[in-house]
Design an enzyme around this catalytic site. Sequence first.
Site, PDB file in Angstrom:
ATOM      1  N   GLY A 211     -27.656 -89.398  38.350  1.00  0.00           N
ATOM      2  CA  GLY A 211     -28.775 -88.633  38.906  1.00  0.00           C
ATOM      3  C   GLY A 211     -29.912 -88.543  37.918  1.00  0.00           C
ATOM      4  N   ASN A 212     -30.850 -87.660  38.153  1.00  0.00           N
ATOM      5  CA  ASN A 212     -31.943 -87.455  37.203  1.00  0.00           C
ATOM      6  C   ASN A 212     -32.372 -86.003  37.232  1.00  0.00           C
ATOM      7  OD1 ASN A 212     -34.149 -87.108  39.214  1.00  0.00           O
ATOM      8  ND2 ASN A 212     -33.526 -89.188  39.766  1.00  0.00           N
ATOM      9  N   ASN A 213     -33.336 -85.659  36.390  1.00  0.00           N
ATOM     10  CA  ASN A 213     -33.704 -84.246  36.193  1.00  0.00           C
ATOM     11  C   ASN A 213     -34.747 -83.720  37.170  1.00  0.00           C
ATOM     12  OD1 ASN A 213     -32.046 -83.636  34.070  1.00  0.00           O
ATOM     13  ND2 ASN A 213     -33.465 -84.491  32.551  1.00  0.00           N
ATOM     14  N   ALA A 279     -37.685 -88.417  43.274  1.00  0.00           N
ATOM     15  CA  ALA A 279     -37.349 -89.313  42.163  1.00  0.00           C
ATOM     16  C   ALA A 279     -36.077 -90.038  42.576  1.00  0.00           C
ATOM     17  CB  ALA A 279     -37.139 -88.503  40.896  1.00  0.00           C
TER      18      ALA A 279
END
Length: 400
Positions: A211-213, A279
């Site tokens: 995943g990402n932030n 994102a």
Amino acid sequence: MYTNLKDKNVIIGVTASIAAYKSALLVREFIKSGANVKVIMTKAAREFITPLTLSTLSKNPVHTKFSTGDEGVWNSHVDLGIWADFMVMAPVTANTLGKMANGLADNLLIATYLSARCPVYFAPAMDLDMYHHPSTTANITKLKEYGNIFIEAGFGELASGLIGEGRMAEPSEIIKFISNDISKDLPLSNKKVLITAGPTHEAIDPVRFIGNNSSGKMGYALAKECANLGADVIVISGPTAETVSHKNIKVISIKSANDMYNSVHENIKNTDIGIFAAAVADYKPKFVVDKKIKKKTETLDIELVPTQDILASVGKIKTNQFLVGFALETDNELENAQGKLKRKNLDMIVLNSLKDSGAGFAHNTNKITIIERSGNISEFNLKSKQEVATDIIASVISKM
Ligand code: CTP
């Protein structure tokens, strides 16, 4: 809960009809939506519902007379009229209709009505023969000509026992009518907006993901801005802590890039504006292991394959949709963003540079540059994400 009524100043005018009991519910509906309510009653209306009920519900004193108390405190109809963002006359008797139509200011309610500069809604309540009397019809026509907004009476059993037209519209219908009416002149009313927001999670096994932030804050701020400007908004959201409660916003929660792709394509056809703030993970594991991976080896290789580029796929099939993309860049910012705008067939791209402190993921602020298809470039200062959303949507509206 109607968020476009929040903080609105509303005067509810109550006159002497059996339907006055419904005014209590109407006041409560407005208060629940965050409006400030002041009630003005005619003297005769107090026979049907007490000022105490309406003052308790509205959290304000109820006015009936031009002055209150022995000290002679003036209940200025002029101040009340100016204070109001709109007035709701509900219920309106045949008598009050006649006074409104002819400017007979013999009570505080009509004097306030004549002083009000705001929109006035009126919801009549009377017996069916009174409702269909030519004088009532003529008065309603006159009020409409003055620009007042008519909320039609309904059909049903009346206090007299007769059945027909004349029942005041239900409080829930009145508030819905007013909320819709207020939105209709907004710049995005009748527009459908689709927004992608947040990160995507690409499963490795049942308990792990890539995943990402991304916090989703920017996408949700854009959704609120569009909804407040009258649009119907669908947010296709990856896993985030953000929540929203607005009658014009529907959130579809998804996890992976593939889920987001499918949901976008199910909804894009009827969309006027597509804003792609998510994102999206660019890669996902080639295989999702169906059981939790155990720690057996020194190293673990996970083969990744590209996800589908959702925005580019929409750019290929777009008809009239106005498409807005985001570009989060660390170097060659302008050039990269311009390349994405062309490659993905966009109308506008919003560039965030990670070189700017306070911009990008997880911050409450953002610093953007908007690049239009025409080549026009506008740079903005560091602002809160809600203010940034206002700038972005103002640019979209000016280009549509
Ligand atoms: N986007 C998308 N689907 C993807 C990747 C990106 O819809 N699989 C959208 C993003 O929501 C954003 C825009 O495309 O509006 C640009 O995303 P970005 O990650 O900056 O660009 P990429 O095309 O992925 O290029 P790169 O990561 O190499 O910079």
